[in-house]
Design a protein around this motif. Structure first.
Motif, PDB file in Angstrom:
ATOM      1  N   VAL A 119       0.837  -1.204   0.000  1.00 34.26           N
ATOM      2  CA  VAL A 119       0.000   0.000   0.000  1.00 34.26           C
ATOM      3  C   VAL A 119       0.874   1.257   0.000  1.00 34.26           C
ATOM      4  O   VAL A 119       0.574   2.245  -0.685  1.00 34.26           O
ATOM      5  N   LEU A 120       1.972   1.229   0.751  1.00 31.50           N
ATOM      6  CA  LEU A 120       2.914   2.355   0.753  1.00 31.50           C
ATOM      7  C   LEU A 120       3.449   2.604  -0.655  1.00 31.50           C
ATOM      8  O   LEU A 120       3.493   3.758  -1.121  1.00 31.50           O
ATOM      9  N   LEU A 121       3.856   1.536  -1.351  1.00 32.26           N
ATOM     10  CA  LEU A 121       4.350   1.677  -2.721  1.00 32.26           C
ATOM     11  C   LEU A 121       3.287   2.257  -3.636  1.00 32.26           C
ATOM     12  O   LEU A 121       3.576   3.104  -4.489  1.00 32.26           O
ATOM     13  N   ASP A 122       2.059   1.796  -3.486  1.00 31.64           N
ATOM     14  CA  ASP A 122       0.971   2.306  -4.328  1.00 31.64           C
ATOM     15  C   ASP A 122       0.796   3.802  -4.111  1.00 31.64           C
ATOM     16  O   ASP A 122       0.660   4.573  -5.071  1.00 31.64           O
ATOM     17  N   ARG A 123       0.835   4.224  -2.860  1.00 33.25           N
ATOM     18  CA  ARG A 123       0.595   5.640  -2.552  1.00 33.25           C
ATOM     19  C   ARG A 123       1.719   6.531  -3.054  1.00 33.25           C
ATOM     20  O   ARG A 123       1.459   7.603  -3.622  1.00 33.25           O
TER      21      ARG A 123
END
Length: 330
Positions: free
Chosen positions: A7-11
């Motif tokens: 999720v961090l990478l997506d954001r």
């Protein structure tokens, strides 16, 4: 990689916070500490998942002229030709692809120079090899955002944002101060709690002034995105294909919009066709296998109501770097 890192990478691919303490803002949205965000990003960089976090510029807005180039290189001349082409600092990507025109590279010429003259010079050095100069006539999409989320991650995923602007609506003033900012923020963002403050100190300006400048350049399209750039292969995207279509000119904008709407498409352009090369619509697609890319290409073709297309996979990567603007110090 666990769900929080995905999720961090997506954001940070989609929208990195342009604030004084961006990692703290990210921590609050993820429900973890700022220290953990910094640690996770450090690990993702060490494992080569994240290439860098930085400004991604609209090179045309800064006075550069860029193009895709296809060169017909005999098999015995591939290594020498690649060395000649790669030596030019404005070449950021260079791939071997199948077909007569087999060496495909992207090139940017600085203000005051033409792409055609630079390509002609490179071609002459490479024994006068024929080349197609294929600048973008119209850009439909420029946004590499890889889908790293898995089932169960979507509850934490943010709503998808609108596509970034493909063109700038503001003239860039190439003052020494502005050029210094560009040269700084095109590099990897420092992995410290106040990274923009570190950059501002190095530039001799106040942090709020730098944040305002970055935000303004993003608003007007000088900066296309400020985001994390990932290594495709390290997150499972081991295939990428350049799909090319021979599209009727009266349908090209309609077809380009359809291509751009697909998340698997990172880039989509209208480029000139010629007698030796009838293709005028281009899309880059990313997948976990060649078969997946082929399936996406077929869906795109059917959705746009087209027929005449090819998908060109890269069989070798000769060069892949982030373009460093103002390399000549001008």
């Amino acid at each position: 990689m666990d769900s929080t890192s995905r999720v961090l990478l997506d954001r940070i691919q989609r929208s990195f916070p342009i604030v004084s303490e961006p990692y703290r803002v990210l921590s609050e949205t993820l429900g973890i500490s700022e220290e953990e965000v910094l640690e996770r990003i450090a690990i993702l960089k060490q494992s080569r998942v994240i290439r860098q976090i930085s400004a991604i510029f609209n090179t045309g807005a800064l006075g550069y002229r860029s193009s895709l180039v296809a060169m017909a290189v005999p098999q015995e001349s591939l290594e020498r030709s690649a060395q000649i082409i790669n030596a030019y600092p404005g070449v950021s990507h260079n791939y071997l692809r199948p077909g007569k025109f087999n060496m495909w590279f992207t090139i940017a010429a600085p203000p005051g120079q033409s792409v055609e003259s630079v390509v002609a010079e490179l071609s002459a050095k490479a024994c006068g090899l024929p080349a197609l100069v294929l600048p973008a006539i119209k850009k439909y999409k420029l946004a590499v955002v890889l889908d790293v989320l898995e089932d169960g991650d979507w509850d934490q995923a943010e709503e998808k944002l609108d596509l970034p602007p493909t063109e700038s609506d503001q003239s860039f003033r190439p003052t020494p101060a502005n050029i210094a900012i560009v040269k700084s923020i095109q590099e990897d963002l420092p992995l410290v709690p106040n990274p923009f403050g570190v950059w501002a100190d190095s530039l001799g300006m106040e942090e709020h002034e730098l944040l305002r400048t970055v935000s303004d350049w993003m608003l007007h399209g000088t900066i296309r995105r400020f985001a994390a750039v990932l290594n495709h292969r390290e997150v499972g995207f081991r295939a990428n294909g350049m799909v090319i279509w021979n599209c009727p000119l009266d349908r090209i904008d309609e077809a380009g919009a359809i291509m751009a709407s697909y998340p698997e498409v990172s880039h989509c352009y209208n480029r000139p066709a010629c007698a030796d090369w009838p293709y005028n619509l281009y899309a880059m697609i990313h997948g976990r296998s060649p078969e997946e890319c082929g399936s996406v290409a077929q869906r795109l073709t059917e959705a746009a109501g087209l027929a005449d297309f090819q998908i060109l996979f890269s069989s070798r990567e000769y060069k892949k770097i982030r373009l460093k603007l103002f390399w000549q110090g001008n």
